[in-house]
Design an enzyme around this catalytic site. Structure first.
Site, PDB file in Angstrom:
ATOM      1  N   ASP A  13      -2.536   3.695  -1.479  1.00 64.09           N
ATOM      2  CA  ASP A  13      -3.262   4.028  -0.246  1.00 64.09           C
ATOM      3  C   ASP A  13      -4.592   4.725  -0.499  1.00 64.09           C
ATOM      4  O   ASP A  13      -5.035   5.562   0.289  1.00 64.09           O
ATOM      5  CB  ASP A  13      -2.381   4.882   0.688  1.00 64.09           C
ATOM      6  CG  ASP A  13      -1.053   4.206   0.964  1.00 64.09           C
ATOM      7  OD1 ASP A  13      -1.046   2.965   1.074  1.00 64.09           O
ATOM      8  OD2 ASP A  13      -0.034   4.908   1.059  1.00 64.09           O
ATOM      9  N   LYS A  16      -7.918   0.670  -1.172  1.00 60.01           N
ATOM     10  CA  LYS A  16      -8.187  -0.565  -1.920  1.00 60.01           C
ATOM     11  C   LYS A  16      -8.623  -1.702  -0.998  1.00 60.01           C
ATOM     12  O   LYS A  16      -9.555  -2.442  -1.308  1.00 60.01           O
ATOM     13  CB  LYS A  16      -6.933  -0.991  -2.715  1.00 60.01           C
ATOM     14  CG  LYS A  16      -6.496   0.016  -3.751  1.00 60.01           C
ATOM     15  CD  LYS A  16      -5.205  -0.390  -4.427  1.00 60.01           C
ATOM     16  CE  LYS A  16      -3.997  -0.374  -3.540  1.00 60.01           C
ATOM     17  NZ  LYS A  16      -3.541   0.950  -3.092  1.00 60.01           N
ATOM     18  N   GLY A  40       0.151  -2.093   2.118  1.00 57.79           N
ATOM     19  CA  GLY A  40      -0.481  -2.094   3.439  1.00 57.79           C
ATOM     20  C   GLY A  40      -1.944  -1.795   3.196  1.00 57.79           C
ATOM     21  O   GLY A  40      -2.299  -0.666   2.879  1.00 57.79           O
ATOM     22  N   HIS A  41      -2.784  -2.814   3.245  1.00 56.69           N
ATOM     23  CA  HIS A  41      -4.211  -2.660   2.931  1.00 56.69           C
ATOM     24  C   HIS A  41      -5.016  -2.773   4.222  1.00 56.69           C
ATOM     25  O   HIS A  41      -5.024  -3.822   4.868  1.00 56.69           O
ATOM     26  CB  HIS A  41      -4.651  -3.722   1.911  1.00 56.69           C
ATOM     27  CG  HIS A  41      -3.991  -3.545   0.570  1.00 56.69           C
ATOM     28  ND1 HIS A  41      -4.197  -4.384  -0.482  1.00 56.69           N
ATOM     29  CD2 HIS A  41      -3.142  -2.588   0.118  1.00 56.69           C
ATOM     30  CE1 HIS A  41      -3.500  -3.956  -1.527  1.00 56.69           C
ATOM     31  NE2 HIS A  41      -2.844  -2.875  -1.171  1.00 56.69           N
ATOM     32  N   GLN A 221      -0.423  -1.003  -4.555  1.00 58.70           N
ATOM     33  CA  GLN A 221       0.152   0.278  -4.952  1.00 58.70           C
ATOM     34  C   GLN A 221      -0.884   1.066  -5.777  1.00 58.70           C
ATOM     35  O   GLN A 221      -2.062   0.905  -5.550  1.00 58.70           O
ATOM     36  CB  GLN A 221       1.470   0.086  -5.731  1.00 58.70           C
ATOM     37  CG  GLN A 221       2.632  -0.426  -4.879  1.00 58.70           C
ATOM     38  CD  GLN A 221       2.565  -1.896  -4.568  1.00 58.70           C
ATOM     39  OE1 GLN A 221       2.480  -2.718  -5.459  1.00 58.70           O
ATOM     40  NE2 GLN A 221       2.617  -2.259  -3.300  1.00 58.70           N
ATOM     41  N   LYS A 328     -12.768   8.538   1.112  1.00 60.31           N
ATOM     42  CA  LYS A 328     -12.302   9.615   1.997  1.00 60.31           C
ATOM     43  C   LYS A 328     -12.915  10.978   1.702  1.00 60.31           C
ATOM     44  O   LYS A 328     -12.293  12.014   1.950  1.00 60.31           O
ATOM     45  CB  LYS A 328     -10.774   9.648   1.992  1.00 60.31           C
ATOM     46  CG  LYS A 328     -10.179   8.296   2.423  1.00 60.31           C
ATOM     47  CD  LYS A 328      -8.733   8.346   2.758  1.00 60.31           C
ATOM     48  CE  LYS A 328      -8.483   8.216   4.233  1.00 60.31           C
ATOM     49  NZ  LYS A 328      -7.120   7.878   4.602  1.00 60.31           N
TER      50      LYS A 328
HETATM   51  P1  GDP Z   1      -4.834   0.832   0.503  1.00 60.84           P
HETATM   52  O1  GDP Z   1      -3.356   0.611   0.548  1.00 60.84           O
HETATM   53  O2  GDP Z   1      -5.282   1.383  -0.801  1.00 60.84           O
HETATM   54  O3  GDP Z   1      -5.619  -0.379   0.912  1.00 60.84           O
HETATM   55  O4  GDP Z   1      -5.147   1.962   1.579  1.00 60.84           O
HETATM   56  P2  GDP Z   1      -4.541   2.072   3.078  1.00 60.84           P
HETATM   57  O5  GDP Z   1      -5.198   1.041   3.922  1.00 60.84           O
HETATM   58  O6  GDP Z   1      -3.066   2.103   3.039  1.00 60.84           O
HETATM   59  O7  GDP Z   1      -4.998   3.529   3.465  1.00 60.84           O
HETATM   60  C1  GDP Z   1      -6.335   3.913   3.471  1.00 60.84           C
HETATM   61  C2  GDP Z   1      -6.691   4.394   4.876  1.00 60.84           C
HETATM   62  O8  GDP Z   1      -7.908   5.135   4.831  1.00 60.84           O
HETATM   63  C3  GDP Z   1      -6.941   3.286   5.857  1.00 60.84           C
HETATM   64  O9  GDP Z   1      -6.562   3.708   7.131  1.00 60.84           O
HETATM   65  C4  GDP Z   1      -8.467   3.079   5.790  1.00 60.84           C
HETATM   66  O10 GDP Z   1      -9.001   2.544   6.988  1.00 60.84           O
HETATM   67  C5  GDP Z   1      -8.919   4.501   5.604  1.00 60.84           C
HETATM   68  N1  GDP Z   1     -10.139   4.683   4.811  1.00 60.84           N
HETATM   69  C6  GDP Z   1     -10.621   3.984   3.750  1.00 60.84           C
HETATM   70  N2  GDP Z   1     -11.725   4.553   3.244  1.00 60.84           N
HETATM   71  C7  GDP Z   1     -11.961   5.654   4.007  1.00 60.84           C
HETATM   72  C8  GDP Z   1     -12.953   6.689   3.967  1.00 60.84           C
HETATM   73  O11 GDP Z   1     -13.826   6.734   3.106  1.00 60.84           O
HETATM   74  N3  GDP Z   1     -12.862   7.672   4.919  1.00 60.84           N
HETATM   75  C9  GDP Z   1     -11.879   7.679   5.873  1.00 60.84           C
HETATM   76  N4  GDP Z   1     -11.860   8.682   6.751  1.00 60.84           N
HETATM   77  N5  GDP Z   1     -10.935   6.715   5.933  1.00 60.84           N
HETATM   78  C10 GDP Z   1     -10.974   5.736   5.004  1.00 60.84           C
HETATM   79  P1  IMO Z   2      -0.485   0.094  -1.129  1.00 61.65           P
HETATM   80  O1  IMO Z   2      -0.802  -1.207  -1.814  1.00 61.65           O
HETATM   81  C1  IMO Z   2       1.962   3.721  -1.149  1.00 61.65           C
HETATM   82  C2  IMO Z   2       6.045   3.311  -2.743  1.00 61.65           C
HETATM   83  C3  IMO Z   2       7.205   3.485  -1.778  1.00 61.65           C
HETATM   84  C4  IMO Z   2       8.254   4.065  -2.727  1.00 61.65           C
HETATM   85  C5  IMO Z   2       7.994   3.293  -4.017  1.00 61.65           C
HETATM   86  C6  IMO Z   2       8.891   2.096  -4.234  1.00 61.65           C
HETATM   87  O2  IMO Z   2      -0.657   0.062   0.336  1.00 61.65           O
HETATM   88  O3  IMO Z   2      -1.174   1.228  -1.804  1.00 61.65           O
HETATM   89  P2  IMO Z   2       9.001  -0.322  -3.120  1.00 61.65           P
HETATM   90  O4  IMO Z   2       9.179  -0.743  -1.695  1.00 61.65           O
HETATM   91  O5  IMO Z   2       7.741  -0.802  -3.746  1.00 61.65           O
HETATM   92  O6  IMO Z   2      10.192  -0.622  -3.977  1.00 61.65           O
HETATM   93  O7  IMO Z   2       8.914   1.299  -3.055  1.00 61.65           O
HETATM   94  O8  IMO Z   2       6.643   2.861  -3.952  1.00 61.65           O
HETATM   95  N1  IMO Z   2       5.049   2.280  -2.338  1.00 61.65           N
HETATM   96  C7  IMO Z   2       3.824   2.578  -1.875  1.00 61.65           C
HETATM   97  N2  IMO Z   2       3.244   3.768  -1.595  1.00 61.65           N
HETATM   98  N3  IMO Z   2       1.268   2.573  -1.011  1.00 61.65           N
HETATM   99  C8  IMO Z   2       1.825   1.374  -1.319  1.00 61.65           C
HETATM  100  O9  IMO Z   2       1.119   0.225  -1.338  1.00 61.65           O
HETATM  101  C9  IMO Z   2       3.173   1.340  -1.725  1.00 61.65           C
HETATM  102  N4  IMO Z   2       4.034   0.348  -2.073  1.00 61.65           N
HETATM  103  C10 IMO Z   2       5.154   0.941  -2.452  1.00 61.65           C
HETATM  104  O10 IMO Z   2       6.871   4.390  -0.747  1.00 61.65           O
HETATM  105  O11 IMO Z   2       7.969   5.416  -2.977  1.00 61.65           O
HETATM  106 MG    MG Z   3      -1.734   1.147   1.724  1.00 56.87          MG
END
Ligand code: GDP
Ligand code: IMO
Ligand code: MG
Length: 423
Positions: A13, A16, A40-41, A221, A328
């Site tokens: 998270d 990416k 979850g991207h 991840q 962030k």
């Molecule tokens: P990922 O799994 O690495 O793709 O990241 P996620 O989408 O799960 O979580 C990142 C969250 O931060 C999302 O809600 C993005 O919209 C948000 N985000 C990304 N870059 C920034 C930033 O520079 N500032 C803020 N405030 N939010 C950001």
């Molecule tokens: P993105 O790509 C954050 C965590 C789960 C758990 C562990 C194992 O959005 O960054 P799994 O279902 O993969 O067997 O769970 O890994 N986990 C993540 N945490 N971001 C993710 O993906 C994750 N995908 C799995 O919460 O701790």
């Molecule tokens: Mg994510």
């Protein structure tokens, strides 16, 4: 061969999805190389917010080929519904392809995931998407691959065999058995729709590389959830680090040019497992609220803490990160002072190495350095010069501590809240 890899350098998270979308402006092919719909991207474009789970985050750029690579575990029913949802929102998904070698996740993997989590063993806090059991079947050599989506009779036979085998396990441990034929009908429906997308993508990617096209590998991840390098057993079941791109996409190591490491200006984690810089006070809550730190896949509140340079330096070393994208930064805007973890105190001794031992990680006390906050809005910054001095100093310190250089800074979720720097 211009092949770049983008990975997360923390526990996931990091942002990416946003960075893939930004970088894809200059890219021809995006390849997801591991993980499944545990990811979850998030990509925000204008007022629209999309959360992608299996579809590569390059899908919003017209003409970009988006490949679900062989290293991924793909749930065909979930993938088809994600594609349907994107189609409904007017996103062109015609360039999304699936490797014929991709392993498939089925309902019995999801049930098995739940059974594992509710038993007497270690609770990982998985996403419940069947990731671990699907990778276990791959290694056990009983998995079913995407190539079988194009051969319904073979798919049905293999599905029936596996589903019955799992039902026997579910019966033994008191879990509800699955209705094999009802589940198979859903799988065959998804298979029919997905079959035209199934290709030998290894040839497609290598031909593109040979032709000098720009290729970007999308990690899911984060490095600290890597099955080998993460906080085992509190990890996911794949190699999330850059080495996984070669095996998970079918490209040779010599083809790699840059490794992008996405790094959040603080740290978050979802699920169980050690997290040395976790904050349990108001400050942690402030980061969660300001950063909207709630899981993009499961909605769970993310655990929040200070930037952990010990963990991220290890991650950058293993990944070979030569370009950092710090995300962030804006979330830290109103803090008086900001801490960075520069070492761990374990059994009375200070180390700057990331321990393999779970016991050491769980007992590690973070050694914190404090830096002054900047107390102003950075979300409108569009260049290095727009940043306050304290924020510049913080970014420089991050780069120095993880022994890499910052090439992109992100100050908000949108595309335009991103700029290039050289530090
Ligand atoms: P990922 O799994 O690495 O793709 O990241 P996620 O989408 O799960 O979580 C990142 C969250 O931060 C999302 O809600 C993005 O919209 C948000 N985000 C990304 N870059 C920034 C930033 O520079 N500032 C803020 N405030 N939010 C950001
Ligand atoms: P993105 O790509 C954050 C965590 C789960 C758990 C562990 C194992 O959005 O960054 P799994 O279902 O993969 O067997 O769970 O890994 N986990 C993540 N945490 N971001 C993710 O993906 C994750 N995908 C799995 O919460 O701790
Ligand atoms: Mg994510």
């Amino acid at each position: 061969m211009p092949v770049d890899i983008l990975v997360g350098t923390q526990w996931g998270d990091e942002g990416k999805g946003k960075l893939i979308d930004v970088l894809t402006r200059d890219v021809d092919v995006v390849v997801r190389f591991q993980g499944g719909n545990n990811a979850g991207h998030t990509v925000e474009i204008g007022d629209e917010r999309y959360v992608l789970h299996l579809v590569p985050s390059g899908v919003f750029r017209p003409g970009v080929k988006c490949i679900v690579g062989n290293g991924v575990v793909a749930d065909p029913v979930a993938l088809q519904s994600e594609l349907d949802e994107l189609d409904k929102r007017g996103v062109d998904t015609s360039n999304v392809l699936i490797s014929n070698r991709t392993q498939l996740i089925f309902c019995y993997h999801r049930v098995m995931d739940r059974v594992n989590e509710s038993g007497t063993g270690v609770k990982i806090g998985t996403t419940g998407r069947g990731i671990g059991p699907a990778y276990a079947d791959k290694m056990r050599r009983t998995g079913i691959r995407a190539i079988d989506l194009t051969a319904p009779e073979r798919l049905a036979a293999a599905f029936r065999t596996e589903c019955k085998k799992y039902n026997a396990i579910f019966k033994r441990c008191g879990a509800d058995e699955l209705d094999v034929e009802a589940e198979l009908a859903k799988v065959l429906d998804a298979a029919k729709k997905l079959a035209p997308r199934v290709r030998d993508t290894v040839y497609i990617v290598n031909a593109a590389a040979k032709a000098g096209k720009n290729i970007l590998f999308e990690g899911a991840q984060g490095a600290l959830l890597d099955i080998d390098h993460g906080t085992y057993p509190f990890v996911t079941s794949s190699n999330t680090t850059s080495g996984g791109a070669c095996t998970g996409g079918g490209v040779p190591p010599q083809s790699i040019r840059n490794v992008w490491g996405v790094i959040k200006a603080y740290t978050t984690r979802v699920g169980e497992g050690p997290f040395p810089t976790e904050l349990f006070d108001d400050c942690g809550e402030k980061l969660r609220q300001r950063g909207r730190e709630f899981g993009a896949t499961t909605g769970r509140p993310r655990r929040c803490g200070w930037f952990d340079a010990v963990a991220s330096r290890y991650a950058c070393m293993v990944n070979g990160v030569n370009k950092l994208a710090v995300t962030k930064l804006d979330v830290l805007d109103d803090l008086d002072k900001i801490a960075i973890c520069v070492g761990y105190e374990v059994d009375g001794k200070v180390t700057d190495e990331f321990p393999a031992s779970l016991a050491e990680l769980e007992s590690a006390k973070p050694v914190l350095d404090y830096m002054p906050g900047w107390k102003c809005d950075t979300s409108k910054a569009r260049s290095w010069n727009d940043l306050p001095d304290a924020a510049k100093a913080y970014l420089k310190r991050m780069a120095e501590l993880v022994d890499s250089s910052v090439a992109i800074v992100s100050v908000g979720p949108r595309r335009d809240q991103t700029f290039g720097v050289e530090i």
